[in-house]
Design a protein around this motif. Structure first.
Motif, PDB file in Angstrom:
ATOM      1  N   LEU A  25      -0.497  -0.553   1.314  1.00 24.73           N
ATOM      2  CA  LEU A  25      -1.613  -1.451   1.014  1.00 24.73           C
ATOM      3  C   LEU A  25      -1.105  -2.849   0.693  1.00 24.73           C
ATOM      4  O   LEU A  25      -1.625  -3.841   1.217  1.00 24.73           O
ATOM      5  N   LEU A  26      -0.078  -2.954  -0.130  1.00 27.45           N
ATOM      6  CA  LEU A  26       0.434  -4.264  -0.514  1.00 27.45           C
ATOM      7  C   LEU A  26       1.181  -4.938   0.629  1.00 27.45           C
ATOM      8  O   LEU A  26       1.206  -6.162   0.724  1.00 27.45           O
ATOM      9  N   TYR A  27       1.783  -4.160   1.525  1.00 30.11           N
ATOM     10  CA  TYR A  27       2.504  -4.745   2.664  1.00 30.11           C
ATOM     11  C   TYR A  27       1.539  -5.185   3.773  1.00 30.11           C
ATOM     12  O   TYR A  27       1.616  -6.300   4.261  1.00 30.11           O
ATOM     13  N   HIS A  28       0.625  -4.290   4.153  1.00 29.75           N
ATOM     14  CA  HIS A  28      -0.276  -4.569   5.268  1.00 29.75           C
ATOM     15  C   HIS A  28      -1.563  -5.256   4.841  1.00 29.75           C
ATOM     16  O   HIS A  28      -2.222  -5.899   5.663  1.00 29.75           O
ATOM     17  N   GLY A  29      -1.980  -5.062   3.592  1.00 24.91           N
ATOM     18  CA  GLY A  29      -3.208  -5.675   3.111  1.00 24.91           C
ATOM     19  C   GLY A  29      -4.441  -4.807   3.268  1.00 24.91           C
ATOM     20  O   GLY A  29      -5.479  -5.102   2.690  1.00 24.91           O
ATOM     21  N   ARG A  30      -4.335  -3.722   4.034  1.00 24.26           N
ATOM     22  CA  ARG A  30      -5.491  -2.856   4.280  1.00 24.26           C
ATOM     23  C   ARG A  30      -5.016  -1.509   4.796  1.00 24.26           C
ATOM     24  O   ARG A  30      -4.153  -1.446   5.666  1.00 24.26           O
ATOM     25  N   ILE A  31      -5.591  -0.419   4.253  1.00 20.70           N
ATOM     26  CA  ILE A  31      -5.283   0.915   4.755  1.00 20.70           C
ATOM     27  C   ILE A  31      -6.566   1.731   4.826  1.00 20.70           C
ATOM     28  O   ILE A  31      -7.555   1.415   4.162  1.00 20.70           O
ATOM     29  N   LYS A  32      -6.536   2.791   5.625  1.00 24.37           N
ATOM     30  CA  LYS A  32      -7.671   3.701   5.769  1.00 24.37           C
ATOM     31  C   LYS A  32      -7.282   5.026   5.138  1.00 24.37           C
ATOM     32  O   LYS A  32      -6.237   5.596   5.481  1.00 24.37           O
ATOM     33  N   THR A  33      -8.104   5.530   4.229  1.00 25.50           N
ATOM     34  CA  THR A  33      -7.799   6.779   3.537  1.00 25.50           C
ATOM     35  C   THR A  33      -9.095   7.393   3.007  1.00 25.50           C
ATOM     36  O   THR A  33     -10.170   6.839   3.217  1.00 25.50           O
ATOM     37  N   THR A  34      -8.987   8.527   2.331  1.00 26.06           N
ATOM     38  CA  THR A  34     -10.183   9.143   1.767  1.00 26.06           C
ATOM     39  C   THR A  34     -10.575   8.416   0.479  1.00 26.06           C
ATOM     40  O   THR A  34      -9.766   7.718  -0.133  1.00 26.06           O
ATOM     41  N   GLU A  35     -11.804   8.620   0.057  1.00 24.43           N
ATOM     42  CA  GLU A  35     -12.322   7.890  -1.097  1.00 24.43           C
ATOM     43  C   GLU A  35     -11.582   8.235  -2.380  1.00 24.43           C
ATOM     44  O   GLU A  35     -11.248   7.350  -3.178  1.00 24.43           O
ATOM     45  N   SER A  36     -11.294   9.521  -2.593  1.00 24.40           N
ATOM     46  CA  SER A  36     -10.624   9.911  -3.834  1.00 24.40           C
ATOM     47  C   SER A  36      -9.191   9.377  -3.890  1.00 24.40           C
ATOM     48  O   SER A  36      -8.733   8.933  -4.944  1.00 24.40           O
TER      49      SER A  36
END
Length: 175
Positions: A25-36
């Protein structure tokens, strides 16, 4: 009630998963994952960013002299003969470096406990791979970016349920 989500994993697996996702997240700025998972990642990422904002200017500039081996046109060390032995010739250079103060050093070590090392590989060239200093990136880029903001460094955008198991998926990104 527990202070964190267990995510159906053992402690070691859970820590590794969350460290990996926070680093991405900190490297790319955005990630896709589950809500929890995103809610747990958000906790850790917000703490890392808050540390970077708080300690980004807490250093002093120091001038040091360093001995650097002299190199020829082909990049090899220059050697001269002294008392029958070949000895490398050194030049002295003055460099200005950032010396962390105690609280920034502690913050750096706290970040290193969470963030994994990142290797950036351009295309398929493994020889030109370079290591990215994530802690320096946090202090130099992320800290100044969020300097005027009091918390709320991440946002979650719901994108719907996953087809296989129906888990709610989200994009978590830096604001």
């Amino acid at each position: 009630m527990a202070g964190y989500r267990k995510l159906g994993r053992t402690t070691a697996q859970r820590k590794a998963l969350l460290r990996n996702q926070v680093t991405n997240l900190l490297y790319h700025g955005r990630i896709k994952t589950t809500e929890s998972k995103a809610k747990e990642v958000r906790k850790m990422a917000e703490k890392m960013i808050a540390l970077a904002v708080k300690e980004m200017d807490n250093f002093e500039e120091v001038t040091v002299t360093a001995k650097v081996p002299r190199k020829d046109a082909e990049g090899r060390r220059v050697k001269e003969e002294v008392d029958g032995k070949k000895v490398t010739v050194y030049d002295e250079l003055e460099k200005t470096i950032k010396k962390d103060k105690a609280t920034r050093l502690h913050a750096r070590r706290q970040m290193l406990k969470v963030l994994y090392p990142v290797v950036e590989v351009p295309g398929n060239k493994k020889r030109s791979a370079k290591k990215v200093d994530m802690v320096a990136k946090m202090f130099d880029e992320v800290g100044p970016k969020y300097q005027d903001r009091n918390g709320g460094y991440t946002r979650m955008i719901k994108i719907g349920q996953r087809k296989g198991d129906g888990a709610m998926e989200v994009f978590i990104e830096l604001v």
